[in-house]
Each structure stands twice: as C-alpha cells, then as structure tokens.
Motif scaffolding. Structure first.
Motif, short mmCIF file in Angstrom:
data_model
loop_
_atom_site.label_atom_id
_atom_site.label_comp_id
_atom_site.label_asym_id
_atom_site.label_seq_id
_atom_site.Cartn_x
_atom_site.Cartn_y
_atom_site.Cartn_z
N GLY A 281 11.09 21.54 60.32
CA GLY A 281 11.30 23.12 60.62
C GLY A 281 12.09 23.97 60.12
N ILE A 282 13.12 23.40 59.53
CA ILE A 282 14.24 24.14 58.85
C ILE A 282 13.94 24.90 57.60
CG2 ILE A 282 16.37 23.90 57.60
CD1 ILE A 282 16.78 21.42 59.13
N LYS A 283 14.07 26.27 57.51
CA LYS A 283 13.57 27.03 56.46
C LYS A 283 14.72 27.64 55.57
CE LYS A 283 9.93 28.90 59.63
NZ LYS A 283 10.09 28.01 60.72
N ASN A 284 15.82 27.70 56.16
CA ASN A 284 16.87 28.44 55.44
C ASN A 284 17.92 27.23 54.79
OD1 ASN A 284 18.64 30.07 54.52
ND2 ASN A 284 19.20 31.23 56.38
N ILE A 285 17.85 27.05 53.58
CA ILE A 285 18.33 25.76 53.12
C ILE A 285 19.07 26.29 51.80
CG2 ILE A 285 17.93 23.95 51.40
CD1 ILE A 285 15.03 23.45 53.17
N VAL A 286 20.28 25.60 51.54
CA VAL A 286 21.29 25.66 50.52
C VAL A 286 21.17 24.34 49.84
CG1 VAL A 286 23.56 26.40 49.88
CG2 VAL A 286 22.32 27.83 51.56
N LEU A 287 21.57 24.42 48.39
CA LEU A 287 21.51 23.11 47.63
C LEU A 287 22.87 23.00 47.04
CD1 LEU A 287 17.99 22.79 46.11
CD2 LEU A 287 18.73 21.95 48.22
N ASP A 288 23.57 21.79 47.12
CA ASP A 288 24.96 21.55 46.64
C ASP A 288 24.85 20.06 45.69
OD1 ASP A 288 27.36 20.94 46.00
OD2 ASP A 288 28.21 21.14 47.88
N VAL A 289 24.94 20.27 44.56
CA VAL A 289 24.98 18.89 43.84
C VAL A 289 26.07 18.02 44.05
CG1 VAL A 289 23.60 20.13 41.83
CG2 VAL A 289 25.83 20.14 41.87
N GLY A 290 27.04 18.40 44.89
CA GLY A 290 27.95 17.39 45.18
C GLY A 290 29.03 17.24 44.12
N ILE A 291 29.64 18.15 43.43
CA ILE A 291 30.69 17.59 42.48
C ILE A 291 31.72 16.77 43.06
CG2 ILE A 291 32.39 18.94 40.97
CD1 ILE A 291 29.37 19.48 39.99
#
Length: 379
Positions: A281-291
C-alpha cells in the motif's frame, strides 16, 4: 534575415513565447526532443518489422549487419526518434508479433515528461563513524545545524545514526534509537517538521516507527525495503519511501562488485521493489540507483550518464554522490576537497532526470542549482 542555433529545454513555453497557437504548441513540443532507446535481445523478426515501421514515420532503428537475412535469432538495437515517433510506434506495434506488443506498452513510459521540482536533501549524521566528519553532530548542536540547513535552502533533512560507508558494521536497533532519540524529540518539540521535511536514513523498524510518530515523513532505506516490517510501518504512516539499490551489504559491497549489465540489473531490481512496496500500500516512492553502493567507478559513471533511463518508472529520482570516493578515483582529493566534483556530478544528475539531491553542503548546492536553473529556464 539572420539565423542562429538554439537550445530549447522548456519546449512548450518556448513555442508559447514564439506565438504559436495552443494546438501547435503540443505538436511541436513532441517533435522537438530526440530519444535513443537501447533494446536488448530483440527477436530478429521484430527488428525487421520495427525497422520498417520506424522508417515509415521518419524514425529509425540501428541494427547489426545480417538482420535482414536473420543471421542471428536475437539482436541488440537502438531505436531513434522523437517523442511523437515513440508515441506513434507505441500504437503501431501493439498488433505486431515477436514481442513487439510488450515493447509497445513501454515506449510511452520512456518519453514521459515528469514535472518534478528539484529539492535539496541535507545530510546530518548522529554517529561518530560517518565518512565525512563535518556531517556529524550531537543533540547539543541539533537545533543550530537544522536551522542553518533550513536557512541555507534545504527542502529535506536526512538524519541517520548508523554509518553505511564501505566496510561499516551494523549496530543493534536499541543502540541506533538511543543515538537518535533526543535529536528526534528536539525536532518534534520545536516543530521543525513544519518548516522542512525530515527523512530517516535507516532500515530499523523500531527506529523508523519512532521517528514517523514524531514528525518525520520520509524513510530512506539503503536495503531497498528488504524488511517487510519496514514496508508495513511506512504504509501505516503513509510515508514517502526511498528505494535504493545496493549490491550485498556495506561490509562486502565494494569487494569486486560485478554486473552483466548494470543498467538492466538495477532496473529489474527497482521494478521488483516497487511492486513489493505497492503490495503493502505504499504509494509515494522515490528511486535511488545507489551511487557507490556495490559499484565500481565505471558502474557509477554509467548510471549517472544514463540516469534518465530510470525516469520511465514515473517516480522521482534521488542521487547522493556527495564527496564520495569516485571523485578521488577521477582526480585525487581528500574528502574535504571534493565539493567541486560533487557539484559537477549533481548538476549533471539534474540534467539527466534527478530531482532530489542528497548532499552535505546545502548552501553551495542551493546556489549552484539556482544558477543552473536560471540558465536552463531562459528562452
């Protein structure tokens, strides 16, 4: 008559200022941006069909020699076209065989225009083991440093109590909570969360639950939501979640990291973790490629150069390369002398689709980003 070559970033606004009619603005804008999409393991039958369809509308498909005689069953290819071309092909290929229907469903995602405002995430570390000593603080300094970051232009303040530098060792949940509890209480008491958003750099359910109950809004999880309990807690508070990619864990991540294809493997990982987050139910997502998290210098550079690829998910992209060792690998410099390299990486990341910049030097980033935006917003 005089002519000069121009560079357009905000195409819709440019054509509006030029005096074009409203219908023409949308059409011209979609014809103004060129895209190149790398397609891996495309069936040779699909390659021949897509090549002809692309050419028929003014786009093109770069393919290896021998495709026309089906020398190899599967090939890699590069689709070249404008936003308008991709939209047309996304409809045209829906009725085609050899996997083109699946490709058609994704083409529009790769030319999606995301209108995310750039935000600065300032870093504060409540531990004695973070790699950059100037980011460390204790509760006696908390209010001063938080107020300074807000004044300097931070939109988000990311607080962590456990180092994730290469070789660092995890600590017990109770120890982590003890390190951060007084600082969180200070934030809550002074209502700093009304002035700026607070993020917790943690994967500990106990810590995350405590801070979300005290004004924090963001969970920055370097494990990419590995723990189901973290998913449940984040969902219950309707928190924003940062899903980061990391190969192995901090103790092992920099010991000869390897990928067959770093872009595709991280893409697949993020896709799976997005689906997991959504299932809770998580709607607010940010993505980080992990430098720097399980990557060589080459991996980091490839990810930064091709960061725009990950925009196809439709979520904000976060980049955190502040003062990291990759800068030292390019041009030797101590941690204290890596601000210039940091700014170069982060400004290029914004150009390539990042909208959240995690950094130690808020004031300097605020100035650099404002100048960058002024240059790119002029028409």
């Amino acid at each position: 008559m005089q002519t000069y070559k121009i560079s357009i970033n905000d195409t819709k606004n440019f054509y509006k200022n030029l005096g074009c009619d409203s219908g023409g603005i949308s059409i011209l804008s979609k014809k103004s941006k060129l895209h190149t999409l790398y397609i891996k393991d495309l069936h040779v039958g699909a390659a021949n069909i897509l090549k002809q369809d692309a050419l028929s509308i003014g786009a093109d498909l770069a393919v290896p020699c021998g495709v026309i005689i089906a020398k190899d069953k599967y090939v890699d290819a590069v689709l070249i076209g404008t936003t308008k071309h991709f939209e047309t092909l996304s409809k045209k290929e829906l009725a085609q065989p050899f996997g083109l229907k699946e490709l058609a469903k994704t083409l529009k995602d790769y030319v999606r225009e995301n209108d995310f405002k750039t935000k600065i995430m300032g870093v504060l570390n409540a531990n004695e083991d973070s790699f950059f000593k100037n980011s460390r603080f204790d509760n006696s300094q908390a209010s001063f440093l938080i107020e300074k970051m807000i004044k300097d232009g931070a939109n988000i303040i990311d607080i962590g109590a456990v180092s994730s530098r290469p070789g660092s060792i995890a600590v017990e949940e109770d120890v982590e909570l003890l390190r951060i509890k007084d600082i969180v209480d200070t934030i809550y008491k002074n209502k700093y969360y009304e002035k700026v958003d607070f993020s917790i750099d943690s994967y500990s359910p106990k810590v995350i639950d405590y801070v979300l109950n005290h004004g924090f809004k963001i969970v920055n999880d370097i494990t990419g939501l590995e723990n189901d309990e973290v998913c449940k807690i984040a969902s219950s508070y309707n928190a924003q979640v940062v899903i980061m990619h990391m190969q192995n864990d901090p103790t092992l991540m920099q010991k000869e990291p390897f990928y067959e294809n770093v872009i595709l493997e991280i893409d697949s990982y993020l896709k799976n973790q997005i689906e997991k987050a959504q299932s809770f139910g998580i709607k607010n997502i940010v993505l980080d490629v992990g430098i720097g998290f399980g990557k060589t210098l080459e991996h980091n550079l490839l990810l930064l150069k091709n960061l725009e690829h990950f925009s196809h998910f439709g979520y904000e992209l976060l980049i955190g390369a502040s003062r990291k060792s990759m800068i030292n690998m390019i041009t030797p410099a101590s941690i204290e002398d890596r601000l210039a390299g940091t700014l170069a990486i982060h400004l290029e990341s914004i150009r390539n689709g990042a909208s959240i910049i995690r950094c130690h030097d808020v004031k300097e980033h605020f100035q650099a980003i404002k100048v960058y935006e002024a240059i790119n917003n002029i028409n």
